[in-house]
Design a protein around this motif. Structure first.
Motif, PDB file in Angstrom:
ATOM      1  N   LYS A  48     -34.412 -27.295  -3.854  1.00 17.43           N
ATOM      2  CA  LYS A  48     -33.898 -26.357  -2.668  1.00 17.43           C
ATOM      3  C   LYS A  48     -34.254 -25.025  -3.163  1.00 17.43           C
ATOM      4  CE  LYS A  48     -31.069 -28.907   0.805  1.00 17.43           C
ATOM      5  NZ  LYS A  48     -29.528 -29.957   0.696  1.00 17.43           N
ATOM      6  N   GLN A  49     -34.400 -24.879  -4.301  1.00 22.63           N
ATOM      7  CA  GLN A  49     -34.556 -24.243  -5.394  1.00 22.63           C
ATOM      8  C   GLN A  49     -36.256 -23.901  -6.311  1.00 22.63           C
ATOM      9  OE1 GLN A  49     -32.082 -21.268  -6.338  1.00 22.63           O
ATOM     10  NE2 GLN A  49     -30.746 -22.387  -4.312  1.00 22.63           N
ATOM     11  N   ILE A  50     -36.985 -24.795  -5.823  1.00 22.51           N
ATOM     12  CA  ILE A  50     -37.945 -24.711  -5.808  1.00 22.51           C
ATOM     13  C   ILE A  50     -38.815 -23.033  -5.919  1.00 22.51           C
ATOM     14  CG2 ILE A  50     -38.782 -25.573  -4.056  1.00 22.51           C
ATOM     15  CD1 ILE A  50     -41.351 -26.896  -6.145  1.00 22.51           C
ATOM     16  N   ASN A  51     -38.351 -22.435  -4.793  1.00 25.24           N
ATOM     17  CA  ASN A  51     -39.478 -20.892  -4.323  1.00 25.24           C
ATOM     18  C   ASN A  51     -38.707 -19.988  -5.507  1.00 25.24           C
ATOM     19  OD1 ASN A  51     -41.243 -22.325  -2.501  1.00 25.24           O
ATOM     20  ND2 ASN A  51     -39.569 -22.231  -1.043  1.00 25.24           N
ATOM     21  N   VAL A  52     -37.777 -20.576  -5.882  1.00 20.31           N
ATOM     22  CA  VAL A  52     -37.473 -19.146  -7.373  1.00 20.31           C
ATOM     23  C   VAL A  52     -37.764 -19.444  -8.948  1.00 20.31           C
ATOM     24  CG1 VAL A  52     -35.199 -19.261  -7.504  1.00 20.31           C
ATOM     25  CG2 VAL A  52     -34.818 -19.171  -6.038  1.00 20.31           C
ATOM     26  N   PHE A  53     -37.660 -20.968  -9.089  1.00 21.06           N
ATOM     27  CA  PHE A  53     -38.658 -21.086  -9.857  1.00 21.06           C
ATOM     28  C   PHE A  53     -40.451 -20.428  -9.920  1.00 21.06           C
ATOM     29  CE2 PHE A  53     -34.904 -24.551 -10.422  1.00 21.06           C
ATOM     30  CZ  PHE A  53     -34.672 -24.275 -11.334  1.00 21.06           C
ATOM     31  N   LEU A  54     -41.359 -20.776  -8.987  1.00 17.36           N
ATOM     32  CA  LEU A  54     -42.011 -20.722  -8.890  1.00 17.36           C
ATOM     33  C   LEU A  54     -42.430 -19.414  -8.634  1.00 17.36           C
ATOM     34  CD1 LEU A  54     -43.452 -23.347  -6.092  1.00 17.36           C
ATOM     35  CD2 LEU A  54     -44.054 -23.424  -8.644  1.00 17.36           C
ATOM     36  N   THR A  55     -41.614 -18.664  -8.547  1.00 17.38           N
ATOM     37  CA  THR A  55     -41.683 -16.835  -8.429  1.00 17.38           C
ATOM     38  C   THR A  55     -41.238 -16.466  -9.914  1.00 17.38           C
ATOM     39  OG1 THR A  55     -40.884 -16.513  -5.825  1.00 17.38           O
ATOM     40  CG2 THR A  55     -40.759 -14.751  -6.926  1.00 17.38           C
TER      41      THR A  55
END
Length: 86
Positions: A48-55
């Protein structure tokens, strides 16, 4: 994890997961596997945190080379200090 990933059944004690005896080469192999497993966990569609990591990764990639290097060296030294405490 490597043991679980490579086990295909068979007798206990006869399983060869492909790891070598403790050495400099084994340390490099372990580091490579840690990166592989961490990447798979981070990039998993269930994360669920993938977008945080990608950003964060995208922002890190935009930094000048010398700043990226300084951040990586700092992280390396902090890891070394942490490992001494274990």
């Amino acid at each position: 994890m490597r043991h679980m990933e490579s086990y295909k059944g068979g007798l206990v004690g006869k399983h060869d997961c492909g790891l070598m005896r403790e050495s400099e080469e084994q340390s490099r192999l372990m580091w490579k596997m840690r990166k592989k497993y961490a990447t798979k966990i981070i990039m998993c569609r269930l994360n669920k945190q993938i977008n945080v990591f990608l950003t964060e990764a995208n922002e890190f990639g935009k930094l000048p080379g010398h700043e990226r290097k300084a951040i990586l060296l700092d992280a390396y030294h902090k890891r070394e200090e942490h490992m001494k405490l274990l």
